[in-house]
Design a protein around this motif. Sequence first.
Motif, PDB file in Angstrom:
ATOM      1  N   VAL A 269      -0.398  -2.376  -9.199  1.00  0.00           N
ATOM      2  CA  VAL A 269       1.004  -1.839  -8.879  1.00  0.00           C
ATOM      3  C   VAL A 269       0.712  -0.410  -8.912  1.00  0.00           C
ATOM      4  CG1 VAL A 269       3.358  -1.639 -10.002  1.00  0.00           C
ATOM      5  CG2 VAL A 269       2.058  -3.784 -10.102  1.00  0.00           C
ATOM      6  N   ASN A 270       1.550   0.437  -7.757  1.00  0.00           N
ATOM      7  CA  ASN A 270       1.647   1.738  -8.009  1.00  0.00           C
ATOM      8  C   ASN A 270       2.840   2.042  -7.209  1.00  0.00           C
ATOM      9  OD1 ASN A 270       1.531   1.411  -5.084  1.00  0.00           O
ATOM     10  ND2 ASN A 270      -0.628   2.332  -4.534  1.00  0.00           N
ATOM     11  N   LYS A 271       3.045   3.328  -6.997  1.00  0.00           N
ATOM     12  CA  LYS A 271       4.395   3.560  -6.645  1.00  0.00           C
ATOM     13  C   LYS A 271       4.884   2.983  -5.374  1.00  0.00           C
ATOM     14  CE  LYS A 271       3.566   8.012  -4.247  1.00  0.00           C
ATOM     15  NZ  LYS A 271       3.847   9.360  -4.198  1.00  0.00           N
ATOM     16  N   GLU A 272       3.973   2.331  -4.614  1.00  0.00           N
ATOM     17  CA  GLU A 272       4.505   1.764  -3.226  1.00  0.00           C
ATOM     18  C   GLU A 272       4.346   0.309  -2.987  1.00  0.00           C
ATOM     19  OE1 GLU A 272       1.747   4.052  -0.609  1.00  0.00           O
ATOM     20  OE2 GLU A 272       2.632   6.033  -0.989  1.00  0.00           O
ATOM     21  N   LYS A 273       3.351  -0.170  -3.820  1.00  0.00           N
ATOM     22  CA  LYS A 273       3.206  -1.793  -3.703  1.00  0.00           C
ATOM     23  C   LYS A 273       3.097  -2.255  -5.135  1.00  0.00           C
ATOM     24  CE  LYS A 273       0.705  -1.933   0.538  1.00  0.00           C
ATOM     25  NZ  LYS A 273      -0.723  -1.985   1.268  1.00  0.00           N
ATOM     26  N   ALA A 274       3.382  -3.453  -5.004  1.00  0.00           N
ATOM     27  CA  ALA A 274       3.071  -4.399  -6.392  1.00  0.00           C
ATOM     28  C   ALA A 274       2.677  -5.661  -5.933  1.00  0.00           C
ATOM     29  CB  ALA A 274       4.283  -4.391  -7.166  1.00  0.00           C
ATOM     30  N   GLY A 275       1.834  -6.315  -6.880  1.00  0.00           N
ATOM     31  CA  GLY A 275       1.313  -7.710  -6.578  1.00  0.00           C
ATOM     32  C   GLY A 275       0.269  -8.110  -7.236  1.00  0.00           C
ATOM     33  N   ILE A 276      -0.595  -9.165  -6.493  1.00  0.00           N
ATOM     34  CA  ILE A 276      -1.786  -9.425  -7.236  1.00  0.00           C
ATOM     35  C   ILE A 276      -2.881  -9.156  -6.355  1.00  0.00           C
ATOM     36  CG2 ILE A 276      -0.500 -11.390  -8.466  1.00  0.00           C
ATOM     37  CD1 ILE A 276      -1.523 -13.324  -6.278  1.00  0.00           C
ATOM     38  N   ILE A 277      -2.635  -8.352  -5.310  1.00  0.00           N
ATOM     39  CA  ILE A 277      -3.882  -8.123  -4.344  1.00  0.00           C
ATOM     40  C   ILE A 277      -4.326  -6.788  -4.677  1.00  0.00           C
ATOM     41  CG2 ILE A 277      -4.719  -7.733  -1.998  1.00  0.00           C
ATOM     42  CD1 ILE A 277      -2.668 -10.221  -1.521  1.00  0.00           C
ATOM     43  N   PRO A 278      -5.400  -6.503  -5.028  1.00  0.00           N
ATOM     44  CA  PRO A 278      -5.823  -5.011  -5.329  1.00  0.00           C
ATOM     45  C   PRO A 278      -5.658  -4.083  -4.328  1.00  0.00           C
ATOM     46  CG  PRO A 278      -7.798  -6.520  -6.227  1.00  0.00           C
ATOM     47  CD  PRO A 278      -6.556  -7.381  -5.188  1.00  0.00           C
ATOM     48  N   ILE A 279      -5.043  -2.897  -4.564  1.00  0.00           N
ATOM     49  CA  ILE A 279      -4.755  -1.933  -3.873  1.00  0.00           C
ATOM     50  C   ILE A 279      -5.732  -0.704  -3.624  1.00  0.00           C
ATOM     51  CG2 ILE A 279      -3.057  -0.125  -3.254  1.00  0.00           C
ATOM     52  CD1 ILE A 279      -0.847  -1.566  -5.039  1.00  0.00           C
TER      53      ILE A 279
END
Length: 106
Positions: A76-86
């Motif tokens: 999770v960061n300011k643009e995306k959230a989920g279970i797949i690493p960013i």
Amino acid sequence: LDLWNYYKGLIDLRKEFQSFRRADYEEVKFLSVRNNDFALGYELKHDDEDFVVLFNANPAEEVVFELPKGKWDVLVNKEKAGIIPIDVVNGKIKIDPSTGYVLKKK
């Protein structure tokens, strides 16, 4: 930023990892943040899962957090959230103003 997908990603994260549903108080360790009343971070260890959750509530300044040893997947960061690493980080991480991050140990 698609707010619907962001919240869906947070819900997916909670469903995927037991740590966010079943952790006990003893499994949470707060991280120290020097000279910043607007920042909060904690490490959450439950079973074989190890997470770091970081918040910067300051609307004007970024915060640098020292991470526990190891490599960490950003979920999770300011643009995306989920279970797949960013992204993958280690050592230190800068958190933008009014932002939260969730990291999972590799």
